[in-house]
Design a protein around this motif. Structure first.
Motif, PDB file in Angstrom:
ATOM      1  N   TYR A 105       0.827  -1.209   0.000  1.00  0.00           N
ATOM      2  CA  TYR A 105       0.000   0.000   0.000  1.00  0.00           C
ATOM      3  C   TYR A 105       0.861   1.258   0.000  1.00  0.00           C
ATOM      4  O   TYR A 105       0.368   2.343   0.311  1.00  0.00           O
ATOM      5  N   GLY A 106       2.127   1.113  -0.347  1.00  0.00           N
ATOM      6  CA  GLY A 106       2.974   2.284  -0.453  1.00  0.00           C
ATOM      7  C   GLY A 106       4.033   2.342   0.627  1.00  0.00           C
ATOM      8  O   GLY A 106       4.276   1.389   1.372  1.00  0.00           O
ATOM      9  N   GLU A 107       4.661   3.503   0.741  1.00  0.00           N
ATOM     10  CA  GLU A 107       5.847   3.649   1.582  1.00  0.00           C
ATOM     11  C   GLU A 107       5.559   4.017   3.024  1.00  0.00           C
ATOM     12  O   GLU A 107       6.443   3.921   3.873  1.00  0.00           O
ATOM     13  N   ASP A 108       4.346   4.441   3.323  1.00  0.00           N
ATOM     14  CA  ASP A 108       4.060   5.040   4.625  1.00  0.00           C
ATOM     15  C   ASP A 108       3.314   4.090   5.543  1.00  0.00           C
ATOM     16  O   ASP A 108       2.312   3.478   5.151  1.00  0.00           O
ATOM     17  N   GLY A 109       3.770   4.010   6.798  1.00  0.00           N
ATOM     18  CA  GLY A 109       3.155   3.118   7.753  1.00  0.00           C
ATOM     19  C   GLY A 109       1.749   3.505   8.157  1.00  0.00           C
ATOM     20  O   GLY A 109       0.897   2.642   8.376  1.00  0.00           O
ATOM     21  N   PHE A 110       1.472   4.799   8.273  1.00  0.00           N
ATOM     22  CA  PHE A 110       0.138   5.221   8.700  1.00  0.00           C
ATOM     23  C   PHE A 110      -0.896   4.928   7.613  1.00  0.00           C
ATOM     24  O   PHE A 110      -1.940   4.331   7.882  1.00  0.00           O
ATOM     25  N   LEU A 111      -0.615   5.342   6.378  1.00  0.00           N
ATOM     26  CA  LEU A 111      -1.549   5.074   5.276  1.00  0.00           C
ATOM     27  C   LEU A 111      -1.735   3.572   5.101  1.00  0.00           C
ATOM     28  O   LEU A 111      -2.864   3.089   4.947  1.00  0.00           O
ATOM     29  N   THR A 112      -0.636   2.833   5.126  1.00  0.00           N
ATOM     30  CA  THR A 112      -0.727   1.385   4.977  1.00  0.00           C
ATOM     31  C   THR A 112      -1.583   0.780   6.081  1.00  0.00           C
ATOM     32  O   THR A 112      -2.427  -0.081   5.824  1.00  0.00           O
ATOM     33  N   ILE A 121      13.771   6.675  -1.364  1.00  0.00           N
ATOM     34  CA  ILE A 121      13.247   8.015  -1.574  1.00  0.00           C
ATOM     35  C   ILE A 121      12.103   8.352  -0.622  1.00  0.00           C
ATOM     36  O   ILE A 121      11.531   9.432  -0.694  1.00  0.00           O
ATOM     37  N   PHE A 122      11.740   7.447   0.302  1.00  0.00           N
ATOM     38  CA  PHE A 122      10.584   7.682   1.166  1.00  0.00           C
ATOM     39  C   PHE A 122      10.686   9.031   1.885  1.00  0.00           C
ATOM     40  O   PHE A 122      11.766   9.481   2.252  1.00  0.00           O
ATOM     41  N   TYR A 123       9.534   9.642   2.093  1.00  0.00           N
ATOM     42  CA  TYR A 123       9.456  11.021   2.591  1.00  0.00           C
ATOM     43  C   TYR A 123       9.807  11.147   4.073  1.00  0.00           C
ATOM     44  O   TYR A 123      10.289  12.182   4.532  1.00  0.00           O
ATOM     45  N   ASP A 124       9.562  10.107   4.859  1.00  0.00           N
ATOM     46  CA  ASP A 124       9.688  10.201   6.317  1.00  0.00           C
ATOM     47  C   ASP A 124      11.082   9.752   6.778  1.00  0.00           C
ATOM     48  O   ASP A 124      11.226   8.994   7.727  1.00  0.00           O
ATOM     49  N   TYR A 125      12.100  10.254   6.088  1.00  0.00           N
ATOM     50  CA  TYR A 125      13.476   9.929   6.433  1.00  0.00           C
ATOM     51  C   TYR A 125      13.827  10.506   7.806  1.00  0.00           C
ATOM     52  O   TYR A 125      13.231  11.490   8.271  1.00  0.00           O
TER      53      TYR A 125
END
Length: 789
Positions: free
Chosen positions: A206-213, A626-630
């Motif tokens: 569901y993508g790179e982010d834990g919250f959205l996932t 490239i994930f945003y929450d580095y």
């Protein structure tokens, strides 16, 4: 992987001992060695507490019966997976020693599939001493894996909708279709994250982010289980960032990273949503194989989170302890070592696809090499899942034969697939308002993904690519103008001999729509060696367009006619020059079977695009991850650039490029414009027990009705360890009519603002947190400070 079709087994573990052939008739000694069970037995009473039912049943079980609940079988052991020929005399041999659950993901007509399932379940319920029903399992990450079942868009796609209600509805449709055939458990959803883009299974996430996932996975589990079909959340945990992007490779990281990044979406899907089972993973994290990771499987999942259900290995994963990780003898597999390593750590059930090491359990217990209490613990978890799901009360959930077809691929399901697909499309570029197209425009449709087959992702049934609505089909149906089609090139070839026809079609049209990208295969083709650029075990070193596709796009743009490029793909495509030169650019991650209609809905303006990226798109594979929450300190940059004339403007980080995303997480354009104002916090100070309401006013200043995804991000301004620079903590998709405004209210639990400190304790530290609302992770529109006291 999950489940174990024959073609996969041969490729994965040729040396292993697999399930016996489907027509095996050799009988085995039954475990019916104790007295018959009275109908008044407590475990048969649906009104009794689950714990009491488990205790009553467990005390009646022999060690052989207990062991049978820790092994998976397969439909192909009593039904020919090609013809559907049923051999009921094989059932005792197939399900006697492996009675816990069985896999049914074969391309059989659904009536035959249902008959085979019913035969297996009836045998277990009516012809075994204890009458324990089985979980009946197959895949379902974007549709029930069966012939003619509805195919929805890929997980990476429907996450771009940011619409949890649609995902929940999709999951319920999948449950309804599975239940009609007799399937009561599905290997979905994934709570893995797309943190390594070379990895072939990005499309399944569901993508790179834990919250959205976590929110999407939660919606899926709730939707699925509301339809009386159990979810199996996978792959636990921290699986999808393997070394070099290579499938099943080791993942490097520490305990803080695992807890901060990887585990939250799993907890949301498993604990908050109440998933009935969990699937382990193939990899090793920080050197410890997931299938034998006691700290994870027992320490975190059971002791910290309180999970009562069972964990199953992935297909063949237990053999990897010896064959790959070299923790035990490989030839022959040291089955006793596998049991000690995996079962004792907390992997309760062994999936097929390997050596069935768990069959050694009775002998190990008899010899005093294994504590039967460890076996009981695993069996209790399996039984908990079965009682919790209501399996004993509904052992066979299939519809009558004449009704099965009516429950699958209904008009309502197809309508939902189209709606979800359209909301998942992400408009990346729209120069000079070239989109939406006029209905009477003369359009050239070009590219190898535009027609001829459906560009689905993996985990679709054999032959699925030959049905569905292609981009050309959808555009023809939506247009009143002239539509011309030219393939241009093959997906996998450098051959440019089709370019002249495509160029001529573009020159003769008002505008061109070029559909290019990546491709996967159905489950049979993928494991039979068919070429692909995404999918399980299909990893790639470049994210550029393959073969002649990039040159084809350039040839069409060079005609001077406006060109709309559509990336039909399972992962980001890195072609920044297309972003600069194309008139329009749309990202359509692998579509549903209504994908062509959904694309046309957006192209012609029937649907105002509202998709937002669930994964960042880099400039080049060399700038990943490239994930945003580095973590703070992670994007110090003085970027360079290679200019169009070949000269270099030198930088340092990088010399010739930038570590920033080409299109960031949460990005997506609309045919409307939205303004943000009036950010308010219900309180500017808070304690860890509080929930803050964040309010903001959104106005649609455009001329079209549209939907906007309002995103809430949080920054911990001063922390005792390095934390993510910014994190998504809330979102809502809202529909706003042209010229109107609405107030959006998002809830923020202060307890969710914590970190894992130097002592590996979860704490919410006093101090300031910046609360930001925006249209993407980079496009922040308004901010406010919350002080934690």
């Amino acid at each position: 992987m999950a489940g174990w079709p024959t073609f996969f087994l041969a490729a994965l573990c040729a040396s292993n001992t697999f399930a016996k052939p489907w027509n095996q008739t050799t009988s085995i000694n039954s475990t019916n060695s104790k007295d018959a069970i009275p109908p008044t037995a407590l475990y048969k009473n649906p009104s009794a507490p689950i714990e009491a039912r488990i205790s009553d049943l467990l005390r009646r079980m022999t060690i052989q019966e207990k062991t049978s609940q820790l092994l998976q079988s397969g439909l192909d052991t009593w039904m020919d997976p090609k013809t559907g020929t049923l051999n009921t005399s094989a059932l005792p041999n197939a399900l006697g020693p492996r009675a816990s659950q069985f896999y049914v993901g074969y391309p059989l007509p659904v009536a035959k599939l249902s008959a085979g399932i019913k035969a297996g379940q009836n045998y277990l319920v009516h012809e075994t001493r204890l009458g324990i029903p089985a979980f009946v399992q197959t895949e379902a990450i974007h549709g029930f894996l069966a012939l003619n079942a509805t195919i929805f868009n890929s997980p990476i796609a429907h996450a771009c909708s940011w619409n949890v209600d649609l995902v929940k509805r999709m999951a319920r449709v999948i449950a309804d279709e599975a239940r009609a055939v007799g399937v009561n458990m599905l290997f979905a959803p994934l709570a893995d994250l797309a943190r390594e883009l070379r990895y072939g299974r990005v499309e399944e996430t569901y993508g790179e982010d834990g919250f959205l996932t976590g929110e999407i996975a939660h919606a899926y589990v709730v939707g699925l289980q509301s339809g009386n079909v159990s979810a199996q959340v996978k792959h636990f945990a921290a699986f999808s960032a393997p070394e070099q992007g290579l499938n099943t490779g080791p993942v490097h990281g520490g305990e803080r990273e695992r807890r901060t990044t990887w585990l939250p979406p799993f907890k949301r899907a498993i604990i908050d949503a109440g998933a009935h089972s969990v699937m382990g993973a193939y990899h090793a994290y920080d050197g410890v194989p997931a299938v034998a990771d006691e700290a994870l499987l027992t320490g975190v999942l059971r002791e910290e989170w309180g999970y009562e259900g069972y964990v199953i290995s992935d297909a063949g994963a237990t053999d990897r302890l010896c064959a790959v990780f070299k923790m035990c003898r490989e030839k022959p597999i040291d089955k006793q070592a596998v049991v000690r390593l995996a079962l004792e750590a907390g992997t309760d059930v062994e999936m097929g696809g390997g050596s069935f090491s768990y069959e050694e359990i009775p002998r190990m217990v008899e010899r005093g090499e294994l504590d039967e209490g460890i076996v009981d613990r695993a069996v209790e978890r399996v039984l908990w899942s079965k009682f919790k799901s209501g399996l004993f009360e509904r052992p066979f959930v299939g519809a009558e034969v004449e009704e099965i077809g009516k429950a699958i691929r209904t008009e309502e399901a197809l309508k939902l697939a189209r709606e979800l697909d359209a909301e998942s499309l992400v408009l990346l570029e729209n120069k000079n308002g070239v989109l939406p197209l006029k209905s009477d425009a003369n359009v050239a449709v070009i590219g190898p993904m535009a027609h001829g087959y459906m560009n689905y992702g993996d985990y679709v049934i054999e032959g699925a690519q030959w049905h569905g609505v292609t981009p050309l089909d959808g555009i023809k149906a939506a247009s009143t103008g002239k539509i011309t089609y030219a393939k241009g090139c093959e997906r996998w070839s450098n051959d440019e001999s089709g370019f002249p026809e495509a160029v001529q079609a573009a020159k003769s049209a008002d505008i061109s729509v070029v559909v290019v990208g990546t491709w996967s295969r159905d489950q049979t083709e993928l494991w039979s060696g068919g070429n692909a650029t995404t999918g399980e075990h299909v990893d790639i070193s470049s994210l550029k367009l393959f073969g002649a596709m990039g040159s084809l796009v350039k040839a069409i743009i060079d005609t001077g006619k406006p060109t709309i490029v559509v990336f039909s793909s399972g992962k980001p495509v890195t072609e920044p020059w297309i972003s600069k030169k194309a008139a329009g650019l749309i990202q359509q991650f692998y579509p549903s079977e209504e994908g062509g209609n959904a694309l046309a809905d957006v192209l012609y303006g029937k649907v105002n695009p509202s998709g937002k990226l669930s994964v960042s798109i880099p400039h080049d594979v060399g700038t990943t991850p490239i994930f945003y929450d580095y973590l703070n300190s992670g994007r110090l940059a003085k970027s360079g650039e290679v200019k169009a004339d070949g000269s270099v403007q030198f930088g340092y980080q990088y010399v010739d490029n930038t570590p920033e995303a080409l299109y960031e997480f949460g990005y997506g354009k609309s045919y409307s414009n939205f303004t943000y104002s009036g950010l308010r916090l219900s309180s500017k100070t808070a304690t860890v027990k509080d929930t803050i309401t964040v309010s903001v006013t959104i106005k649609n200043t455009g001329s079209r009705d549209g939907a906007e995804v309002v995103q809430l991000y949080v920054e911990d301004l001063i922390a005792s360890v390095a934390v993510p620079n910014i994190q998504l903590k809330g979102f809502e998709k809202v529909f706003i009519k042209a010229g109107q405004s609405i107030e959006v209210k998002l809830s923020l639990k202060v307890a969710d603002l914590g970190l894992w400190n130097v002592r590996m304790k979860y704490v919410v530290e006093p101090g300031e947190f910046r609360i930001s609302i925006g249209a993407s992770s980079k496009d922040i529109r308004t901010k406010e400070i919350l002080t934690m006291v």
